[in-house]
Scaffold this active site. Structure first.
Site, PDB file in Angstrom:
ATOM      1  N   HIS A 222       2.490   1.291  -1.675  1.00  0.00           N
ATOM      2  CA  HIS A 222       1.410   1.656  -2.593  1.00  0.00           C
ATOM      3  C   HIS A 222       1.784   1.666  -4.068  1.00  0.00           C
ATOM      4  CE1 HIS A 222      -0.846   3.819   0.918  1.00  0.00           C
ATOM      5  NE2 HIS A 222      -0.710   2.506   1.098  1.00  0.00           N
TER       6      HIS A 222
ATOM      7  N   TYR B  37       4.457   2.702  -5.618  1.00  0.00           N
ATOM      8  CA  TYR B  37       5.297   3.776  -6.118  1.00  0.00           C
ATOM      9  C   TYR B  37       6.733   3.270  -6.314  1.00  0.00           C
ATOM     10  CZ  TYR B  37       1.200   6.620  -5.198  1.00  0.00           C
ATOM     11  OH  TYR B  37      -0.079   7.116  -5.209  1.00  0.00           O
TER      12      TYR B  37
ATOM     13  N   HIS C 177       8.564   7.009   1.527  1.00  0.00           N
ATOM     14  CA  HIS C 177       7.383   6.317   1.006  1.00  0.00           C
ATOM     15  C   HIS C 177       7.844   5.157   0.118  1.00  0.00           C
ATOM     16  CE1 HIS C 177       3.434   5.419  -0.200  1.00  0.00           C
ATOM     17  NE2 HIS C 177       3.013   6.586  -0.641  1.00  0.00           N
TER      18      HIS C 177
END
Length: 366
Positions: free
Chosen positions: A187, A189, A184
């Protein structure tokens, strides 16, 4: 506009070491229902994923690679033996239904709260104030929103430890029975925080130039590959839009730079999160074409997709599969519903985060 044949979504697709039975994927969805203590995938989670195993690929909710990486209440981890065993029950249930599942490897960085870490500050690329809130739970278990504090910057000598956390999480995902891992890096992060110039003002090898800011993302991907092979590793990026307090006008070009480097690594797939799912503008067609040129491998996209949008972009060669979020929450049998033009259940946003079975495993199938 010409009505397109939704059965096109049922065509199988190669994903590195595995083959998806269709092109309707379930996007990663934070649900905040991990069992405590231990941040474990719960009994309810076993049923939740089992119900949705007809997806071409299930991508798990964000799963923290370490205790440090947790930024929300009651999200699951994949760094302890107990967490691995809990996830094994999920993957066994999915495989028993003939499905595939990827573990999304997650470190939230500054989207975090000190109460989750015994008062320790969250970490990020740089120690810059952030206007973002995270989700915690009060004494009664109700979800509450709390302002994230100014994080501390990761020291240069800490970076190898962080990269090793991703490698260990990849090994844990394999032991837990996952078919793939998805890094990931979207977004707002941690990995996105290193990539974006708006929140990375470092002066070491991980800051300054775009090449330096992209270094951590690529080192993490390479660490995951070293553990399991490139055909078992994927990544998620969000090139455009404002997420979790991170707005970056250079995001589209930064993403193109990263994926041109990722294209050399022959990953299982690249997952692009489009901004319209969160109220942003639709990804421009011209930019979609640039993405496809930069990344000729398997390309998955998620956003405000319906069957017609997915088929149109697949037929145009701009994506290979579409990942669905809220519609998969409410429709465990989404692939067959889309392919047969069946009506869809409406999701109930009040039950998205936290709680029990309601709004989690009680949506009806056809």
């Amino acid at each position: 506009m010409t009505d397109l044949d939704p059965t096109r979504l049922l065509v199988p697709l190669d994903l590195g070491a595995v083959k998806a039975s269709n092109r309707v994927f379930m996007a990663p969805l934070t649900r905040m229902r991990a069992a405590q203590p231990g941040a474990l995938a719960s009994d309810l989670s076993v049923e939740y994923y089992r119900q949705r195993a007809s997806a071409g690929l299930l991508i798990s909710e964000g799963t923290q690679i370490s205790a440090e990486g947790q930024g929300y209440a009651d999200t699951p981890g994949i760094s302890t033996p107990e967490q691995v065993r809990a996830w094994r029950r999920v993957t066994d249930a999915v495989h028993a239904e003939g499905g595939l599942i990827a573990a999304q490897l997650w470190h939230t960085g500054r989207v975090n709260h000190e109460s989750l870490h015994d008062g320790e500050l969250p970490v990020s690329a740089s120690a810059l104030p952030v206007r973002v809130r995270t989700s915690l739970k009060d004494a009664d278990g109700a979800v509450i929103r709390a302002n994230a504090p100014t994080p501390r910057a990761l020291e240069t000598e800490e970076i190898p430890r962080l990269v090793e956390d991703y490698r260990r999480a990849t090994a844990a995902a394999r032991e837990a029975g996952f078919d793939l891992v998805e890094v990931h890096a979207a977004h707002g992060y941690l990995l996105h925080q290193f990539l974006a110039a708006t929140c990375n003002v470092r002066t070491d090898a991980y800051g300054g130039s775009l090449e330096n800011r992209a270094r951590l993302v690529l080192e993490v991907v390479d660490a995951c590959i070293s553990e399991w092979g490139s055909d078992r590793v994927a990544i998620r990026l969000s090139p455009q839009g404002s997420f979790n307090g991170l707005a970056d006008d250079d995001g589209p070009e930064e993403t193109l730079h990263v994926i041109s480097r990722l294209a050399e690594r022959d990953l299982a797939y690249l997952h692009i999160s489009e901004p319209d799912w969160a109220g942003g503008p639709a990804l421009p067609e011209e930019y979609r074409r640039r993405l496809r040129v930069a990344y000729p491998g398997t390309l998955v996209a998620a956003g405000s997709y319906d069957a017609q949008k997915a088929v149109r972009l697949i037929e145009a060669g701009l994506i290979d599969a579409a990942a669905f979020g809220r519609s998969f929450i409410a429709n465990p049998d989404l692939p067959v519903r889309l392919a047969t033009r069946a009506p869809l259940n409406e999701p109930v946003p009040a039950t998205f985060y936290g709680g029990g079975a309601e709004g989690y495993i009680d949506y009806p199938v056809l």
